[in-house]
Enzyme design. Structure first.
Site, mmCIF file in Angstrom:
data_model
loop_
_atom_site.group_PDB
_atom_site.id
_atom_site.type_symbol
_atom_site.label_atom_id
_atom_site.label_comp_id
_atom_site.label_asym_id
_atom_site.label_seq_id
_atom_site.Cartn_x
_atom_site.Cartn_y
_atom_site.Cartn_z
ATOM 1 N N ARG A 125 10.876 6.476 -27.981
ATOM 2 C CA ARG A 125 10.405 7.580 -27.163
ATOM 3 C C ARG A 125 11.334 8.787 -27.283
ATOM 4 O O ARG A 125 10.888 9.928 -27.307
ATOM 5 C CB ARG A 125 10.341 7.103 -25.703
ATOM 6 C CG ARG A 125 9.173 7.707 -24.950
ATOM 7 C CD ARG A 125 8.791 6.854 -23.759
ATOM 8 N NE ARG A 125 8.147 7.729 -22.789
ATOM 9 C CZ ARG A 125 8.574 7.903 -21.562
ATOM 10 N NH1 ARG A 125 9.632 7.263 -21.140
ATOM 11 N NH2 ARG A 125 7.942 8.700 -20.744
ATOM 12 N N ASN A 159 2.377 15.100 -24.383
ATOM 13 C CA ASN A 159 3.166 13.963 -23.897
ATOM 14 C C ASN A 159 4.454 13.769 -24.687
ATOM 15 O O ASN A 159 4.507 14.125 -25.856
ATOM 16 C CB ASN A 159 2.321 12.685 -23.969
ATOM 17 C CG ASN A 159 1.393 12.557 -22.785
ATOM 18 O OD1 ASN A 159 1.796 12.832 -21.650
ATOM 19 N ND2 ASN A 159 0.156 12.158 -23.019
ATOM 20 N N ARG A 208 -8.045 8.660 -11.958
ATOM 21 C CA ARG A 208 -8.357 7.289 -12.386
ATOM 22 C C ARG A 208 -8.218 6.317 -11.212
ATOM 23 O O ARG A 208 -9.047 5.420 -11.025
ATOM 24 C CB ARG A 208 -7.417 6.874 -13.526
ATOM 25 C CG ARG A 208 -7.717 7.564 -14.857
ATOM 26 C CD ARG A 208 -6.600 7.318 -15.860
ATOM 27 N NE ARG A 208 -6.968 7.782 -17.204
ATOM 28 C CZ ARG A 208 -6.100 8.143 -18.140
ATOM 29 N NH1 ARG A 208 -4.798 8.108 -17.879
ATOM 30 N NH2 ARG A 208 -6.505 8.538 -19.331
ATOM 31 N N HIS A 247 4.058 10.485 -15.353
ATOM 32 C CA HIS A 247 2.766 10.222 -15.990
ATOM 33 C C HIS A 247 3.042 9.184 -17.069
ATOM 34 O O HIS A 247 3.339 9.504 -18.214
ATOM 35 C CB HIS A 247 2.197 11.509 -16.598
ATOM 36 C CG HIS A 247 0.971 11.279 -17.448
ATOM 37 N ND1 HIS A 247 -0.179 10.744 -16.953
ATOM 38 C CD2 HIS A 247 0.744 11.510 -18.767
ATOM 39 C CE1 HIS A 247 -1.078 10.653 -17.928
ATOM 40 N NE2 HIS A 247 -0.531 11.117 -19.042
ATOM 41 N N THR A 265 -7.548 9.771 -26.204
ATOM 42 C CA THR A 265 -8.181 10.166 -24.941
ATOM 43 C C THR A 265 -8.348 11.682 -24.968
ATOM 44 O O THR A 265 -7.487 12.387 -25.485
ATOM 45 C CB THR A 265 -7.327 9.786 -23.717
ATOM 46 O OG1 THR A 265 -6.093 10.504 -23.761
ATOM 47 C CG2 THR A 265 -7.044 8.295 -23.676
#
Length: 334
Positions: free
Chosen positions: A107, A139, A170, A194, A249
């Site tokens: 990451r 992101n 969601r 998130h 997405t």
């Protein structure tokens, strides 16, 4: 010899085109960027839409496709270019650009590569639209919102991360499925990162003011026989599930971003769980951006709602902050 236009039209005002007052720019015309663009167009939020990307053919094709639908839209001007001058005088700039995560990539490495991309994007955005509000969607959104704040030099209230606005949507959708009540009547927030360390605020979940915890105190815990905790797990896993099924997405995040844009352009003062600087709140002492319930209006992110959280929820929020700071502190060239 007069042209057809000159024969058809008699001008009354020399400056025929008024300057746009709600110009919105989308940076990046990938799946997410175009979903944001279409959502903004269908909600009629912009009087000019600008698209910018480094992929010239893709950019040209997308803008032509949108322009061909002009008859069905109420946005008079749709423009696109590789050059950021096309974004000049934007009221809102939505940043969806960045590099995708590679298989096996850490990451931190992904974030560092996106920092290098943002070092090009953000100064260009601010150069041409110094008064804009920036909404970061790329992101990992919380860290890249921090990066944008650092690179832009803009005040905190004009830097907003899309954060857990979608996670909360969601969450409410999944609660609505369990209860048979429309999502708009199921109230609840996902806060924090998130991502995997997001916090479900079960203490605040309610329908028509009736707290679900007042009916079932153990809701959302391991002791809950109805397994409501699974709802939060599904929220965390949902993006992975959609990506596994369709490869990416885009639609839900596009709708989510358009709702954030609407709250700003229409000066609504609505509360959204979006990413903002949380230093000094809930015992967090590092410069991290996390989602809290924030008021959005024409000035941007103007205030944070001081939500009453239970001790375990505060602990989870602090853990979320620690996770992000663990990556953020090692970033270079900011």
């Amino acid at each position: 010899m007069s042209t057809v236009q000159e024969k058809l039209i008699t001008n009354v005002c020399q400056d025929k085109a008024a300057k746009p007052t709600n110009k919105i720019t989308i940076v990046g015309v990938g799946q997410v960027g175009m979903a944001c663009a279409v959502s903004v167009l269908l909600k009629e939020l912009a009087d000019e839409l600008a698209l910018v990307d480094i992929l010239e053919d893709k950019l040209k094709g997308e803008v032509m496709d949108l322009q061909h639908g002009s008859l069905f839209l109420k946005t008079p001007t749709i423009v696109a270019d590789k050059d950021y001058s096309v974004t000049a005088n934007s009221r809102i700039v939505v940043v969806t650009g960045g590099v995708p995560q590679q298989e096996g990539e850490s990451r931190l490495n992904l974030v560092q590569r996106n920092v290098n991309v943002f070092k090009f994007i953000i100064p260009q955005v601010v150069k041409y639209s110094p008064d804009c509000i920036i909404i970061v969607v790329s992101n990992p959104v919380d860290i890249l919102t921090y990066v944008t704040w650092k690179l832009s030099g803009l005040p905190q209230h004009r830097i907003i991360g899309s954060g857990t606005n979608l996670d909360s949507a969601r969450f409410r959708h999944l609660i609505s499925e369990k209860l048979g009540v429309h999502p708009s009547s199921c109230h609840g927030f996902i806060l924090g990162e998130h991502g995997d360390t997001s916090v479900a605020v079960w203490s605040g979940v309610n329908v028509a003011g009736v707290s679900l915890q007042s009916l079932k105190p153990e809701i959302g815990t391991d002791q809950d026989s109805c397994n409501w905790k699974e709802v939060h797990k599904k929220v965390v896993d949902s993006a992975y599930e959609v990506i596994k099924l369709k490869g990416y997405t885009n639609w839900a995040i596009g709708f989510s971003v358009a709702e954030i844009v609407e709250s700003i352009t229409k000066n609504l003062g609505r509360v959204h769980p979006v990413s903002t600087m949380v230093k000094g709140m809930y015992g967090i002492e590092t410069e991290v951006f996390l989602s809290l319930p924030c008021v959005l209006n024409g000035n941007g992110l103007t205030s944070v709602i001081n939500q009453k959280l239970k001790d375990d929820e505060v602990g989870q929020l602090q853990k979320s902050a620690e996770t992000l700071w663990g990556i953020q502190k090692d970033l270079k060239d900011l």
